[in-house]
Write an enzyme that holds these catalytic residues in place. Structure first.
Site, PDB file in Angstrom:
ATOM      1  N   LYS A   1       0.804  -1.230   0.000  1.00 62.11           N
ATOM      2  CA  LYS A   1       0.000   0.000   0.000  1.00 62.11           C
ATOM      3  C   LYS A   1       0.835   1.278   0.000  1.00 62.11           C
ATOM      4  CE  LYS A   1      -3.857  -2.137   2.440  1.00 62.11           C
ATOM      5  NZ  LYS A   1      -4.854  -1.958   3.499  1.00 62.11           N
TER       6      LYS A   1
ATOM      7  N   GLY B   1      -2.841   1.552  18.814  1.00 59.63           N
ATOM      8  CA  GLY B   1      -2.032   1.181  17.656  1.00 59.63           C
ATOM      9  C   GLY B   1      -1.684   2.375  16.796  1.00 59.63           C
TER      10      GLY B   1
ATOM     11  N   GLY C   1       0.524   1.806  13.995  1.00 57.30           N
ATOM     12  CA  GLY C   1       1.154   1.232  12.799  1.00 57.30           C
ATOM     13  C   GLY C   1       0.433   1.752  11.566  1.00 57.30           C
ATOM     14  N   GLY C   2       0.500   0.991  10.474  1.00 55.12           N
ATOM     15  CA  GLY C   2      -0.101   1.443   9.216  1.00 55.12           C
ATOM     16  C   GLY C   2      -1.592   1.701   9.360  1.00 55.12           C
ATOM     17  N   ALA C   3      -2.330   0.731   9.933  1.00 56.77           N
ATOM     18  CA  ALA C   3      -3.784   0.852  10.048  1.00 56.77           C
ATOM     19  C   ALA C   3      -4.158   1.939  11.059  1.00 56.77           C
ATOM     20  CB  ALA C   3      -4.382  -0.488  10.466  1.00 56.77           C
TER      21      ALA C   3
ATOM     22  N   ARG D   1       2.496   0.409  21.827  1.00 51.84           N
ATOM     23  CA  ARG D   1       3.634  -0.215  22.519  1.00 51.84           C
ATOM     24  C   ARG D   1       4.891   0.639  22.359  1.00 51.84           C
ATOM     25  NH1 ARG D   1       5.504  -5.914  20.189  1.00 51.84           N
ATOM     26  NH2 ARG D   1       5.508  -4.605  18.315  1.00 51.84           N
ATOM     27  N   THR D   2       5.169   1.035  21.115  1.00 51.49           N
ATOM     28  CA  THR D   2       6.332   1.871  20.855  1.00 51.49           C
ATOM     29  C   THR D   2       5.895   3.339  20.931  1.00 51.49           C
ATOM     30  OG1 THR D   2       7.012   0.145  19.329  1.00 51.49           O
ATOM     31  CG2 THR D   2       8.267   2.198  19.255  1.00 51.49           C
TER      32      THR D   2
HETATM   33  P1  ATR Z   1      -0.810  -2.684  10.329  1.00 51.88           P
HETATM   34  O1  ATR Z   1      -0.466  -2.250   8.941  1.00 51.88           O
HETATM   35  O2  ATR Z   1      -1.765  -3.835  10.387  1.00 51.88           O
HETATM   36  O3  ATR Z   1      -1.220  -1.554  11.204  1.00 51.88           O
HETATM   37  P2  ATR Z   1       1.783  -2.583  11.642  1.00 51.88           P
HETATM   38  O4  ATR Z   1       2.084  -1.302  10.943  1.00 51.88           O
HETATM   39  O5  ATR Z   1       2.844  -3.608  11.764  1.00 51.88           O
HETATM   40  O6  ATR Z   1       0.558  -3.313  10.930  1.00 51.88           O
HETATM   41  O7  ATR Z   1       1.190  -2.199  13.092  1.00 51.88           O
HETATM   42  C1  ATR Z   1       0.915  -3.173  14.059  1.00 51.88           C
HETATM   43  C2  ATR Z   1       0.416  -2.490  15.311  1.00 51.88           C
HETATM   44  O8  ATR Z   1       0.203  -3.489  16.323  1.00 51.88           O
HETATM   45  C3  ATR Z   1       1.413  -1.510  15.904  1.00 51.88           C
HETATM   46  O9  ATR Z   1       0.698  -0.519  16.595  1.00 51.88           O
HETATM   47  C4  ATR Z   1       2.197  -2.406  16.858  1.00 51.88           C
HETATM   48  O10 ATR Z   1       2.851  -1.713  17.889  1.00 51.88           O
HETATM   49  P3  ATR Z   1       4.362  -1.161  17.675  1.00 51.88           P
HETATM   50  O11 ATR Z   1       4.203   0.138  16.914  1.00 51.88           O
HETATM   51  O12 ATR Z   1       4.908  -0.971  19.013  1.00 51.88           O
HETATM   52  O13 ATR Z   1       5.086  -2.194  16.858  1.00 51.88           O
HETATM   53  C5  ATR Z   1       1.075  -3.228  17.427  1.00 51.88           C
HETATM   54  N1  ATR Z   1       1.556  -4.503  17.975  1.00 51.88           N
HETATM   55  C6  ATR Z   1       1.937  -5.596  17.278  1.00 51.88           C
HETATM   56  N2  ATR Z   1       2.323  -6.571  18.108  1.00 51.88           N
HETATM   57  C7  ATR Z   1       2.202  -6.088  19.384  1.00 51.88           C
HETATM   58  C8  ATR Z   1       2.460  -6.615  20.689  1.00 51.88           C
HETATM   59  N3  ATR Z   1       2.903  -7.851  20.868  1.00 51.88           N
HETATM   60  N4  ATR Z   1       2.177  -5.802  21.740  1.00 51.88           N
HETATM   61  C9  ATR Z   1       1.714  -4.551  21.576  1.00 51.88           C
HETATM   62  N5  ATR Z   1       1.463  -4.004  20.363  1.00 51.88           N
HETATM   63  C10 ATR Z   1       1.703  -4.748  19.287  1.00 51.88           C
END
Ligand code: ATR
Length: 278
Positions: free
Chosen positions: A47, A128, A130-132, A153-154
């Site tokens: 994407k 969250g 991340g991308g979504a 988390r981050t």
């Molecule tokens: P997507 O495109 O589906 O959003 P992504 O960009 O990899 O995928 O984002 C995943 C999200 O799930 C992020 O917010 C990630 O947190 P980080 O930014 O800290 O990586 C979160 N996530 C994934 N695994 C996790 C875990 N074990 N505990 C807490 N948050 C998690």
């Protein structure tokens, strides 16, 4: 769901899935263009890179910085661009790829229809970044939520997103962490936590006053009922999973390709059957 929608519209098209390695996205798009495809959907991890590979970006894709739908268009002798199906068997040589994003608007349609959630003036806790999560946060800000609480988390990723929102939508109040006053209109899970039954919850339950939380949306649709949704339902919140978002990003894509209203209820039924077997 797409093939059911296509058949119901009486179109002689097929929707097919292709695995494309990330380094082959450019030739894949060029190939689809040369083959006179009507359009494409793209999913992870294509994407973001697609933004630089299409010929024209629709405002939806430019705003969110991600493309999930492509429409191929050809130029008429009069110089106008029209979708490929308008030309029947006689497609002109000059074809372009236009990139759209239906994820953000699909999410909003799902929030409205499944939860009766209206973003304007609301308070939202977003899990969250991340991308979504990013697309969801920016879309909610664009729809003028009053306050956004970002939890990730981050922490740095949440901070970067908060800065982005504040510069683009200065009227929206953005904070990192849980709200300190109780009432919340929507808790939205955009993390991948919940995909596995053994995953921890994506939030600390005791940090929210659940009797003052109106609705909870989980972008995850498989399993249908995540632990987050179970807890929220138990607390009396209105809840919905991500199937509606999946449905509406798809119905909106079909509308972009066909120029006609999608048969939404049929597509919902077929999608449910395929995902849940019922
Ligand atoms: P997507 O495109 O589906 O959003 P992504 O960009 O990899 O995928 O984002 C995943 C999200 O799930 C992020 O917010 C990630 O947190 P980080 O930014 O800290 O990586 C979160 N996530 C994934 N695994 C996790 C875990 N074990 N505990 C807490 N948050 C998690």
């Amino acid at each position: 769901m797409q093939n059911a929608g296509i058949a119901a519209l009486g179109l002689d098209w097929r929707y097919l899935a292709f695995d494309v390695p990330p380094d082959q996205l450019k030739p894949a798009i060029e190939g689809a263009k040369a083959l006179r495809f009507v359009g494409l959907n793209l999913t992870v991890p294509h994407k973001l890179p697609a933004v630089d590979l299409v010929d024209v970006l629709d405002e939806s894709a430019r705003t969110w910085g991600a493309v999930n739908t492509l429409r191929f268009e050809a130029r008429t002798t009069g110089g106008e661009w029209r979708p490929i199906p308008a030309f029947g068997d006689d497609v002109p040589d000059e074809v372009r790829a236009v990139g759209f994003n239906t994820d953000a608007s699909g999410l909003l349609q799902a929030l409205r229809e499944d939860l009766r959630f209206e973003p304007l003036g609301s308070r939202v806790v977003l899990l969250g970044a991340g991308g979504a999560g990013r697309v969801a946060a920016l879309k909610l800000a664009a729809e003028r939520v009053a306050e956004l609480f970002l939890i990730n988390r981050t922490r740095e990723k949440a901070e970067a997103l908060a800065a982005d929102i504040s510069s683009r939508y200065p009227k929206v109040k953005v904070e990192i962490g849980y709200p300190t006053s109780p009432s919340v209109d929507l808790v939205l899970n955009a993390t991948s936590l919940g995909l596995k039954r053994t995953d921890p919850l994506p939030l600390e339950l005791n940090r929210l006053s659940w009797d003052r939380v109106y609705a909870v949306y989980d972008m995850i649709y498989r399993p249908a009922q995540t632990r987050l949704l179970e807890a929220a339902r138990g607390a009396g919140c209105r809840v919905a999973n991500g199937l509606g978002m999946l449905l509406y990003q798809g119905t909106q894509a079909l509308e972009l390709w066909s120029g006609r209203p999608a048969p939404v209820e049929l597509m919902r039924r077929v999608l449910r059957q395929n995902v849940y077997g019922a």
